[in-house]
Design an enzyme around this catalytic site. Structure first.
Site, short mmCIF file in Angstrom:
data_model
loop_
_atom_site.label_atom_id
_atom_site.label_comp_id
_atom_site.label_asym_id
_atom_site.label_seq_id
_atom_site.Cartn_x
_atom_site.Cartn_y
_atom_site.Cartn_z
N THR A 232 0.80 -1.21 -0.05
CA THR A 232 -0.08 -0.01 -0.25
C THR A 232 0.89 1.21 -0.06
O THR A 232 0.30 2.33 0.25
CB THR A 232 -0.97 0.02 1.20
N ARG A 234 3.80 2.40 -2.42
CA ARG A 234 3.77 3.02 -3.90
C ARG A 234 4.11 1.67 -4.77
O ARG A 234 5.02 0.90 -4.51
CB ARG A 234 5.07 3.93 -4.22
N ASP A 258 -2.45 -2.30 -3.44
CA ASP A 258 -3.27 -1.05 -3.40
C ASP A 258 -2.66 0.12 -4.58
O ASP A 258 -3.32 0.94 -4.85
CB ASP A 258 -3.31 -0.28 -2.19
N ALA A 297 -6.27 3.27 -0.47
CA ALA A 297 -6.10 2.86 1.28
C ALA A 297 -6.27 4.32 1.72
O ALA A 297 -6.62 4.59 3.00
CB ALA A 297 -4.45 2.69 1.15
N PHE A 298 -6.05 5.53 1.33
CA PHE A 298 -6.13 6.77 1.87
C PHE A 298 -7.52 7.28 2.05
O PHE A 298 -7.81 8.01 2.97
CB PHE A 298 -5.42 7.85 1.26
P1 NAI Z 1 6.96 8.40 6.86
O1 NAI Z 1 7.97 9.06 6.08
O2 NAI Z 1 6.51 8.58 8.01
O3 NAI Z 1 7.85 6.65 6.80
C1 NAI Z 1 8.53 6.09 5.97
C2 NAI Z 1 9.64 5.42 6.65
O4 NAI Z 1 10.54 4.71 5.60
C3 NAI Z 1 10.46 6.11 7.63
O5 NAI Z 1 10.57 5.38 8.76
C4 NAI Z 1 11.80 5.95 6.75
O6 NAI Z 1 12.99 5.93 7.56
C5 NAI Z 1 11.84 4.65 5.93
N1 NAI Z 1 12.43 4.47 4.79
C6 NAI Z 1 13.09 5.34 3.96
N2 NAI Z 1 13.91 5.10 2.92
C7 NAI Z 1 14.05 3.52 3.30
C8 NAI Z 1 14.58 2.54 2.72
N3 NAI Z 1 15.51 2.87 1.97
N4 NAI Z 1 14.40 1.07 3.31
C9 NAI Z 1 13.62 1.04 4.33
N5 NAI Z 1 12.97 2.08 4.88
C10 NAI Z 1 13.04 3.37 4.33
O7 NAI Z 1 5.84 8.06 5.76
P2 NAI Z 1 4.53 7.33 5.86
O8 NAI Z 1 3.67 8.63 6.05
O9 NAI Z 1 4.39 6.14 6.84
O10 NAI Z 1 4.24 6.85 4.37
C11 NAI Z 1 4.91 5.86 3.79
C12 NAI Z 1 4.48 5.96 2.28
O11 NAI Z 1 3.23 5.28 2.25
C13 NAI Z 1 4.40 7.22 1.56
O12 NAI Z 1 5.90 7.56 1.16
C14 NAI Z 1 3.60 7.01 0.41
O13 NAI Z 1 4.47 6.61 -0.80
C15 NAI Z 1 2.74 5.69 0.85
N6 NAI Z 1 1.26 6.27 0.84
C16 NAI Z 1 0.40 5.46 0.32
C17 NAI Z 1 -1.04 6.07 0.42
C18 NAI Z 1 -2.26 5.15 -0.21
O14 NAI Z 1 -3.33 5.72 -0.38
N7 NAI Z 1 -1.87 3.87 -0.84
C19 NAI Z 1 -1.41 7.19 0.99
C20 NAI Z 1 -0.37 7.70 1.74
C21 NAI Z 1 0.89 7.14 1.66
#
Ligand code: NAI
Length: 337
Positions: A232, A234, A258, A297-298
């Site tokens: 869910t 990207r 998703d 999902a959002f």
């Molecule tokens: P966040 O920034 O709070 O968490 C992302 C985590 O990934 C952080 O702990 C970071 O250290 C970690 N990370 C970064 N690079 C990494 C790597 N190379 N290997 C392992 N971990 C790594 O972001 P949040 O809010 O938790 O969202 C995560 C992702 O979810 C977003 O970037 C977005 O792409 C996706 N998303 C999908 C939605 C949907 O409707 N399907 C809606 C909102 C977000």
């Protein structure tokens, strides 16, 4: 201030208008931002976009030529925006970093449960008066090992929920959060170890050059036969062609998506009358053990309200020449003012 809102959906207009309270003059467009539609932003001061809008270098240059100074995305992820180019062009970019991590985390768990307990298949059978249970056997989530890749806002909530189910949690992240270890017994491990041990793998890292195709042929080979993978995050986190091969071999037992790497132009629209030519996507559809939702999902009332509020906050800040707390370009202030 006149604001062009690309990729507007009917369901989000009411939320944006409510949060706006008449302050900004919105030009709502269904069109996706691209080199072809960039001209529609002329005479506007700011641009609002969503996940599948194209804010690549070329588009940003054209927006800057139209005297646009600010772009705000109604999303947390910003992999569709060339931030380096934006910095060069002095464009302010803002996002909505946290509108409801619960929405995405809960959808993730819904996908895990739906696939495991074959909810979609069961419903189809029952509506066909087929009450045979033979094909509907699931497993207890309790005691299963779940590997969470990316333990930020969303991944942490997934951890909290699955801890409640009695799952053993493994985490892979570039930064470790000890609080998760203390609260939920989360064990941080290497990506390889997570792939080898986990029964279920769920993806919550952002899409960037380091995470692109983090699920690929090599990592899939390490995984347990019958592993469940849920994305869910990207689409580009998973090499879909490799995942399809692993499905054919029975390596992947369940695949929940998703998001999809080629979702642009496909998701968010009703294509039932003009089925797009995407062989890869079409190959996934017949699998009973593949569950796909179209980037929803959002999509909760709470999240839509929060997205609208933060979008208006970002626009207000720009109009008042104040720095938004959610600025991705420029320096962030320490506290919200
Ligand atoms: P966040 O920034 O709070 O968490 C992302 C985590 O990934 C952080 O702990 C970071 O250290 C970690 N990370 C970064 N690079 C990494 C790597 N190379 N290997 C392992 N971990 C790594 O972001 P949040 O809010 O938790 O969202 C995560 C992702 O979810 C977003 O970037 C977005 O792409 C996706 N998303 C999908 C939605 C949907 O409707 N399907 C809606 C909102 C977000």
């Amino acid at each position: 201030m006149k604001v062009v809102v690309y990729s507007t959906k009917q369901y989000e207009r009411a939320y944006l208008e409510k949060s706006n309270r008449g302050k900004h003059d919105f030009l709502f467009l269904e069109e996706v931002l691209s080199v072809k539609t960039v001209e529609l932003a002329k005479e506007c001061s700011a641009v609002s976009i969503f996940t599948n809008d194209d804010a690549s270098s070329e588009v940003l240059k054209q927006l800057a030529n139209l005297n646009i100074k600010s772009i705000t995305t109604r999303a947390a992820g910003y992999d569709n925006i060339d931030l380096n180019e934006a910095e060069k062009l002095n464009l302010k970019i803002t996002n909505v970093p946290e509108y409801s991590p619960y929405a995405i985390a809960e959808h993730t768990v819904a996908m895990i449960l739906a696939m495991n307990r074959k909810i979609v298949q069961a419903d189809r059978q029952v509506k066909n008066y087929n009450f045979a249970l033979d094909d509907l056997i699931g497993f207890d989530l309790h005691g299963k090992t779940v590997g969470i890749i990316g333990l930020g806002k969303i991944g942490s909530i997934v951890a909290k929920i699955l801890n409640g189910f009695g799952c053993k949690l493994l985490g892979y992240d570039i930064e470790q959060n000890e609080a998760l270890t203390k609260a939920y017994g989360m064990e941080y491990v290497s990506l390889g170890k997570l792939c080898k041990i986990a029964d279920i793998i769920t993806l919550h890292a952002p899409l960037n050059t380091n995470t692109h195709y983090i699920i690929n042929k090599e990592n899939l080979q390490l995984m347990k036969k019958g592993v469940m993978i849920v994305n869910t995050g990207r689409g580009g986190l998973v090499n879909t062609a490799d995942a399809l091969d692993a499905l054919k071999e029975g390596k992947i037992g369940y695949l929940g998506l998703d998001v999809y790497e080629k979702e642009k132009g496909l998701f968010f629209y009703d294509h039932s009358r003009d089925i797009p030519q995407d062989d890869l996507f079409a190959c996934l559809l017949p699998y009973k053990n593949v569950l796909i939702t179209g980037h929803q999902a959002f999509l909760t009332e709470n999240a839509l309200g929060n997205i609208a509020d933060t979008t208006i906050y970002n626009l207000d800040c720009f109009q008042k020449s104040e720095q938004s707390l959610h600025e991705l370009t420029g320096k962030k202030p320490a506290v919200r003012v």
